[in-house]
Design a protein around this motif. Structure first.
Motif, PDB file in Angstrom:
ATOM      1  N   LEU A 155       0.835  -1.201   0.000  1.00  0.00           N
ATOM      2  CA  LEU A 155       0.000   0.000   0.000  1.00  0.00           C
ATOM      3  C   LEU A 155       0.872   1.254   0.000  1.00  0.00           C
ATOM      4  O   LEU A 155       0.635   2.186  -0.782  1.00  0.00           O
ATOM      5  CB  LEU A 155      -0.936   0.005   1.211  1.00  0.00           C
ATOM      6  CG  LEU A 155      -1.763   1.277   1.402  1.00  0.00           C
ATOM      7  CD1 LEU A 155      -2.758   1.457   0.262  1.00  0.00           C
ATOM      8  CD2 LEU A 155      -2.482   1.246   2.741  1.00  0.00           C
ATOM      9  N   ILE A 156       1.884   1.292   0.852  1.00  0.00           N
ATOM     10  CA  ILE A 156       2.783   2.448   0.919  1.00  0.00           C
ATOM     11  C   ILE A 156       3.515   2.628  -0.415  1.00  0.00           C
ATOM     12  O   ILE A 156       3.654   3.753  -0.920  1.00  0.00           O
ATOM     13  CB  ILE A 156       3.791   2.291   2.082  1.00  0.00           C
ATOM     14  CG1 ILE A 156       3.069   2.338   3.427  1.00  0.00           C
ATOM     15  CG2 ILE A 156       4.892   3.345   2.009  1.00  0.00           C
ATOM     16  CD1 ILE A 156       2.336   3.630   3.720  1.00  0.00           C
ATOM     17  N   ALA A 157       3.982   1.526  -1.003  1.00  0.00           N
ATOM     18  CA  ALA A 157       4.681   1.607  -2.294  1.00  0.00           C
ATOM     19  C   ALA A 157       3.758   2.168  -3.367  1.00  0.00           C
ATOM     20  O   ALA A 157       4.164   3.021  -4.165  1.00  0.00           O
ATOM     21  CB  ALA A 157       5.206   0.232  -2.704  1.00  0.00           C
ATOM     22  N   PHE A 158       2.527   1.704  -3.384  1.00  0.00           N
ATOM     23  CA  PHE A 158       1.551   2.177  -4.365  1.00  0.00           C
ATOM     24  C   PHE A 158       1.322   3.678  -4.205  1.00  0.00           C
ATOM     25  O   PHE A 158       1.425   4.451  -5.167  1.00  0.00           O
ATOM     26  CB  PHE A 158       0.232   1.415  -4.218  1.00  0.00           C
ATOM     27  CG  PHE A 158      -0.787   1.783  -5.253  1.00  0.00           C
ATOM     28  CD1 PHE A 158      -0.793   1.146  -6.477  1.00  0.00           C
ATOM     29  CD2 PHE A 158      -1.726   2.776  -5.015  1.00  0.00           C
ATOM     30  CE1 PHE A 158      -1.724   1.484  -7.455  1.00  0.00           C
ATOM     31  CE2 PHE A 158      -2.652   3.132  -5.976  1.00  0.00           C
ATOM     32  CZ  PHE A 158      -2.653   2.481  -7.201  1.00  0.00           C
ATOM     33  N   LEU A 159       1.032   4.100  -2.983  1.00  0.00           N
ATOM     34  CA  LEU A 159       0.756   5.514  -2.725  1.00  0.00           C
ATOM     35  C   LEU A 159       1.988   6.385  -2.985  1.00  0.00           C
ATOM     36  O   LEU A 159       1.880   7.461  -3.581  1.00  0.00           O
ATOM     37  CB  LEU A 159       0.263   5.703  -1.291  1.00  0.00           C
ATOM     38  CG  LEU A 159      -1.094   5.065  -0.968  1.00  0.00           C
ATOM     39  CD1 LEU A 159      -1.401   5.197   0.518  1.00  0.00           C
ATOM     40  CD2 LEU A 159      -2.200   5.667  -1.821  1.00  0.00           C
ATOM     41  N   ALA A 160       3.155   5.927  -2.531  1.00  0.00           N
ATOM     42  CA  ALA A 160       4.388   6.702  -2.725  1.00  0.00           C
ATOM     43  C   ALA A 160       4.696   6.872  -4.208  1.00  0.00           C
ATOM     44  O   ALA A 160       5.132   7.944  -4.641  1.00  0.00           O
ATOM     45  CB  ALA A 160       5.557   6.031  -2.008  1.00  0.00           C
ATOM     46  N   HIS A 161       4.462   5.828  -4.980  1.00  0.00           N
ATOM     47  CA  HIS A 161       4.716   5.889  -6.417  1.00  0.00           C
ATOM     48  C   HIS A 161       3.799   6.910  -7.084  1.00  0.00           C
ATOM     49  O   HIS A 161       4.249   7.751  -7.868  1.00  0.00           O
ATOM     50  CB  HIS A 161       4.513   4.501  -7.030  1.00  0.00           C
ATOM     51  CG  HIS A 161       4.938   4.387  -8.449  1.00  0.00           C
ATOM     52  ND1 HIS A 161       4.104   4.704  -9.493  1.00  0.00           N
ATOM     53  CD2 HIS A 161       6.104   3.993  -9.009  1.00  0.00           C
ATOM     54  CE1 HIS A 161       4.732   4.506 -10.639  1.00  0.00           C
ATOM     55  NE2 HIS A 161       5.948   4.083 -10.365  1.00  0.00           N
ATOM     56  N   VAL A 162       2.529   6.852  -6.757  1.00  0.00           N
ATOM     57  CA  VAL A 162       1.557   7.767  -7.361  1.00  0.00           C
ATOM     58  C   VAL A 162       1.874   9.217  -6.980  1.00  0.00           C
ATOM     59  O   VAL A 162       1.933  10.102  -7.840  1.00  0.00           O
ATOM     60  CB  VAL A 162       0.118   7.380  -6.946  1.00  0.00           C
ATOM     61  CG1 VAL A 162      -0.879   8.448  -7.357  1.00  0.00           C
ATOM     62  CG2 VAL A 162      -0.266   6.030  -7.547  1.00  0.00           C
ATOM     63  N   VAL A 163       2.119   9.463  -5.699  1.00  0.00           N
ATOM     64  CA  VAL A 163       2.370  10.822  -5.222  1.00  0.00           C
ATOM     65  C   VAL A 163       3.700  11.367  -5.753  1.00  0.00           C
ATOM     66  O   VAL A 163       3.766  12.496  -6.248  1.00  0.00           O
ATOM     67  CB  VAL A 163       2.326  10.875  -3.675  1.00  0.00           C
ATOM     68  CG1 VAL A 163       2.837  12.211  -3.149  1.00  0.00           C
ATOM     69  CG2 VAL A 163       0.914  10.609  -3.178  1.00  0.00           C
ATOM     70  N   SER A 164       4.769  10.564  -5.678  1.00  0.00           N
ATOM     71  CA  SER A 164       6.078  11.055  -6.116  1.00  0.00           C
ATOM     72  C   SER A 164       6.097  11.331  -7.620  1.00  0.00           C
ATOM     73  O   SER A 164       6.718  12.303  -8.066  1.00  0.00           O
ATOM     74  CB  SER A 164       7.196  10.074  -5.736  1.00  0.00           C
ATOM     75  OG  SER A 164       7.033   8.841  -6.405  1.00  0.00           O
ATOM     76  N   ASN A 165       5.413  10.520  -8.398  1.00  0.00           N
ATOM     77  CA  ASN A 165       5.362  10.766  -9.841  1.00  0.00           C
ATOM     78  C   ASN A 165       4.544  12.008 -10.168  1.00  0.00           C
ATOM     79  O   ASN A 165       4.892  12.759 -11.090  1.00  0.00           O
ATOM     80  CB  ASN A 165       4.821   9.551 -10.585  1.00  0.00           C
ATOM     81  CG  ASN A 165       5.852   8.463 -10.697  1.00  0.00           C
ATOM     82  OD1 ASN A 165       7.045   8.724 -10.737  1.00  0.00           O
ATOM     83  ND2 ASN A 165       5.404   7.233 -10.730  1.00  0.00           N
ATOM     84  N   ALA A 166       3.483  12.240  -9.424  1.00  0.00           N
ATOM     85  CA  ALA A 166       2.685  13.453  -9.633  1.00  0.00           C
ATOM     86  C   ALA A 166       3.509  14.696  -9.305  1.00  0.00           C
ATOM     87  O   ALA A 166       3.469  15.694 -10.035  1.00  0.00           O
ATOM     88  CB  ALA A 166       1.414  13.404  -8.788  1.00  0.00           C
TER      89      ALA A 166
END
Length: 167
Positions: free
Chosen positions: A144-155
């Motif tokens: 879950l953290i990896a998913f959220l971190a990926h989405v936020v950091s790419n944005a």
């Protein structure tokens, strides 16, 4: 409650080598593609230009180096575990790239779920093979953290004009 929070945070610590490996491989901008620019039987590239030997070496080196630091806190096996996690993260990432090429998704193209979790799955498998002991709840939390971190950091990278696409 304290026990659950500490277990979740410990799970994040367990995966630090994988996160470091996954984040450091792309720092290599030019290199020798692992697939040597060859195509698969379907006529598409096997992996693409984004997967290079230099990036793989950097990712494994950085991820394993983190294991040296973790070994001071958790003992000797963490060097081996972090090597397994780093290698697994990169193998997972390459499997993700292979799948994306088969689906005709270009380099940098979006594959929701696969983009965010391929390295977590690979690092978990290789980590367990080298001695990682992670619970299901820790794995799910890290995913879950990896998913959220990926989405936020790419944005954020897109808004800062570091990336050309927000994914």
């Amino acid at each position: 409650m304290y026990y659950i929070v500490s277990e979740l945070l410990l799970g994040l610590i367990y995966y630090i080598p994988a996160f470091v490996a996954n984040g450091s491989g792309p720092l290599v901008k030019n290199g020798t593609p692992i697939d040597f620019r060859r195509n698969f039987v379907d006529g598409r590239r096997i992996l693409g230009d984004g997967k290079t030997f230099e990036g793989l070496l950097m990712a494994i080196t950085y991820g394993t180096t983190v294991g040296v630091a973790l070994s001071f806190f958790f003992g000797y096996p963490w060097i081996l575990i972090s090597f397994g996690e780093a290698l697994g993260a990169m193998v997972g990432d390459m499997i993700g790239a292979f799948i994306k090429r088969r689906l005709n998704i270009p380099r940098g193209g979006r594959a929701l779920g696969l983009d965010q979790l391929d390295f977590v799955l690979g690092s978990t498998l290789f980590g367990i093979l080298t001695g990682l002991r992670v619970s299901l709840i820790q794995f799910l939390f890290v995913a879950l953290i990896a998913f959220l971190a990926h989405v936020v950091s790419n944005a954020i990278a897109f808004r800062l004009k570091i990336k050309s696409v927000p994914w």
